[in-house]
Design an enzyme around this catalytic site. Sequence first.
Site: not given
Ligand code: NLE
Ligand code: FE2
Length: 311
Positions: A177, A241, A182, A222
Amino acid sequence: ASGASASQSSASTAAPAAPIRSIHDVDNSQILGFGADLADDHPGYHDEAYKRRRSALAEAAKRHVVGTPIPDVSYGPEEVATWDAVLAELSELLPRHACKEYLRCLPLFNFRPGKVPQLSEINGVLAGTTGWTVRPVAGLLHPRHFLAGLAFKHFHSTQYMRHPSKPSYTPEPDIVHELIGHVPLLADPSYSRLIQAIGRASLGADDKAIWHLTKVYWFTIEFGVVRERGDIKAFGAGILSSYGELAHMASGAAALEPLDPFRPQPRMSYKDGFQKRYFLLDSFEGGAELLQRYAENLALPESLRGDTSVA
Ligand code: NLE
Ligand code: FE2
């Protein structure tokens, strides 16, 4: 004891929160969640080897001191396989549904199968672009400290890998993630201003405003989406992500609303799966300007007022 005496005693024992004036004041030991203690509904709860790995990485992250080199993590074959699986899934959806700034920055980091990138390498790339630093953290950092880090262009990143049983979606942050969601956008100048504006707003904020800013962060950094010509593209890391979340966003099933940081923000949902609505910016530039204006309404410490280059 009466309520009054209880509150008196806590007032006399609790030290007043020290103001955060530089990255050295950020305390990365205040972990509120997503650390090494897994909840019983976590897919790794019964996986002892996974839990030991999480603890080891959490301990190493807590030992990291700002300004010192970031130790590399040696990822094992199972962890690398999870990275590969997510990368393969996302390389199909990202070109179609990620915003243009993300797609412009992505090649700088040369993500490829077979190797999980190290934070030290990422920092080498960022040093040549916007000057952000990504540093290890054990889990979900106290929001005051996490947001303050952003003001000083420091992004706190987990280093553990999501559990191999569910590569396309995890409710918690993990190294996939952080890296895929990011990192690329941190190299974009408009995005850099936007995320730093949220951090700067936090520096003089009381606890209520910190909570509000945490939600603004959640609905932008996010889970934000941005208008691009006639389309809606993802810029939120929680969308970028996750194959599942990105497909959900692209399906148009969720509601869209304009972001207004001046109004109360809705409840954040962490654990109930994909988001039911996304907040929309018309552009990064416009979003950064909006958050800048919001930040000016909060009491920024005297020493930082008007300084747009805190770094
Ligand atoms: N749902 C996201 C993922 O699976 O990469 C992560 C979110 C974190 C806030
Ligand atoms: Fe994050």
